[in-house]
Design an enzyme around this catalytic site. Structure first.
Site, PDB file in Angstrom:
ATOM      1  N   SER A 106       0.840  -1.188   0.000  1.00 33.31           N
ATOM      2  CA  SER A 106       0.000   0.000   0.000  1.00 33.31           C
ATOM      3  C   SER A 106       0.877   1.239   0.000  1.00 33.31           C
ATOM      4  O   SER A 106       1.955   1.241   0.572  1.00 33.31           O
ATOM      5  CB  SER A 106      -0.883  -0.016   1.255  1.00 33.31           C
ATOM      6  OG  SER A 106      -1.575   1.198   1.392  1.00 33.31           O
ATOM      7  N   HIS A 118       1.211   7.894   9.330  1.00 35.75           N
ATOM      8  CA  HIS A 118       0.054   7.775   8.435  1.00 35.75           C
ATOM      9  C   HIS A 118      -1.164   7.314   9.233  1.00 35.75           C
ATOM     10  O   HIS A 118      -1.056   6.433  10.083  1.00 35.75           O
ATOM     11  CB  HIS A 118       0.362   6.763   7.316  1.00 35.75           C
ATOM     12  CG  HIS A 118      -0.618   6.809   6.194  1.00 35.75           C
ATOM     13  ND1 HIS A 118      -1.872   6.262   6.291  1.00 35.75           N
ATOM     14  CD2 HIS A 118      -0.542   7.345   4.947  1.00 35.75           C
ATOM     15  CE1 HIS A 118      -2.524   6.458   5.146  1.00 35.75           C
ATOM     16  NE2 HIS A 118      -1.736   7.107   4.326  1.00 35.75           N
ATOM     17  N   LYS A 152       3.755  -3.891   6.827  1.00 42.24           N
ATOM     18  CA  LYS A 152       3.786  -4.184   5.386  1.00 42.24           C
ATOM     19  C   LYS A 152       5.150  -3.811   4.804  1.00 42.24           C
ATOM     20  O   LYS A 152       5.731  -4.542   4.017  1.00 42.24           O
ATOM     21  CB  LYS A 152       2.677  -3.406   4.650  1.00 42.24           C
ATOM     22  CG  LYS A 152       1.279  -4.008   4.797  1.00 42.24           C
ATOM     23  CD  LYS A 152       0.283  -3.220   3.959  1.00 42.24           C
ATOM     24  CE  LYS A 152      -1.162  -3.686   4.142  1.00 42.24           C
ATOM     25  NZ  LYS A 152      -1.418  -5.036   3.623  1.00 42.24           N
ATOM     26  N   PRO A 179       5.522   7.206   8.965  1.00 45.64           N
ATOM     27  CA  PRO A 179       5.172   6.397  10.145  1.00 45.64           C
ATOM     28  C   PRO A 179       3.912   6.904  10.844  1.00 45.64           C
ATOM     29  O   PRO A 179       3.242   6.163  11.552  1.00 45.64           O
ATOM     30  CB  PRO A 179       6.387   6.529  11.073  1.00 45.64           C
ATOM     31  CG  PRO A 179       7.391   7.349  10.360  1.00 45.64           C
ATOM     32  CD  PRO A 179       6.832   7.849   9.064  1.00 45.64           C
TER      33      PRO A 179
END
Length: 255
Positions: free
Chosen positions: A135, A143, A157, A141
């Site tokens: 994604s 987000h 991820k 960091p």
């Protein structure tokens, strides 16, 4: 382009919304691909047709996914932790929904350990190419997606993406923008890097187009050892992308 004999491709997360599309697209081209799917439950297997080429296994249990991976040429990883909305959310009261992850199904277990298990099993089985769908947003960091259920989903991820890039197996890492449930093949696709597309108006993409890029990546050497952000222009404003070799050739970023 694809070799004369079909290549065997496993899509994991084949019961998910994007995974189902990849599985179906592979099945529609039997002269090019021998399709396999991996799902977590018998219920998911039946939901996508229940064929013998659908394996049931848990990516968090490394031994359970080995049979699905044995003998494949390429692996498309579409597994992901899924945040669930806490009950009792009432938008009419101006509330914000709260999210949680099921026990054992946090991003650390699914997006990190589960993907690492797939990469390790594929490497041990001599798989020639791994396509991993991630994604956009992983460079930040803070987000907002990371705060969902305190899961830090993009952090985990990204850790799996780095592990794949360091694995020595040829890879393609696709960091998709916001996923739309719309028809594919109707838009110009845009590739970018380092979340730069998030600062633009074009930061979404139909799931069907992500699925198509996954399958095209399996076909082209130009897609190997590359990582990129993927989004699309709105329908009708530009010619739909048809030349995937050219699309992959434009990408220079390895991570």
């Amino acid at each position: 382009m694809a070799a004369s004999s079909p290549i065997t491709v496993l899509v994991t997360g084949a019961g998910g919304r994007t995974g189902q599309i990849v599985y179906r697209k592979l099945k529609e081209k039997p002269n090019q691909f021998v399709a396999r799917g991996l799902v977590r439950t018998e219920e998911s297997k039946q939901k996508i047709g229940g064929d013998d080429d659908v394996f049931v296994g848990d990516i968090r249990d490394a031994a359970s996914i080995v049979p699905a991976i044995q003998g494949i040429d390429s692996l498309i990883i579409l597994t992901s932790a899924v945040p669930l909305m806490k009950p009792g959310f009432d938008p009419t009261k101006g509330q914000r929904p709260e999210f949680y992850f099921d026990d054992g199904a946090y991003p650390e277990q699914v997006d990190w350990i589960g993907q690492k298990n797939q990469i390790d099993a594929a490497k041990a089985a001599g798989v020639k190419h791994i396509v991993l769908v991630g994604s956009m947003g992983g460079t930040n960091p803070n987000h907002p997606l990371n705060s969902l259920g305190n899961g830090n989903i993009l952090v985990w991820k990204r850790k799996a993406e780095q592990y794949l890039a360091d694995s020595g197996v040829p890879y393609t890492i696709i960091r998709a923008g916001g996923l739309l449930d719309k028809d594919g093949g109707l838009r110009e696709l845009i590739v970018g890097k380092d979340d730069e597309l998030l600062q633009t108006e074009t930061k979404t993409i139909p799931r069907a187009d992500v699925a198509e890029v996954c399958i095209q990546a399996v076909n082209y050497e130009e897609a190997k050892f590359k990582a990129f952000d993927l989004a699309s222009k709105p329908e009708g404003v530009a010619a739909p992308t048809k030349d995937f070799k050219a699309l992959f050739s434009r990408i220079t970023t390895r991570f």
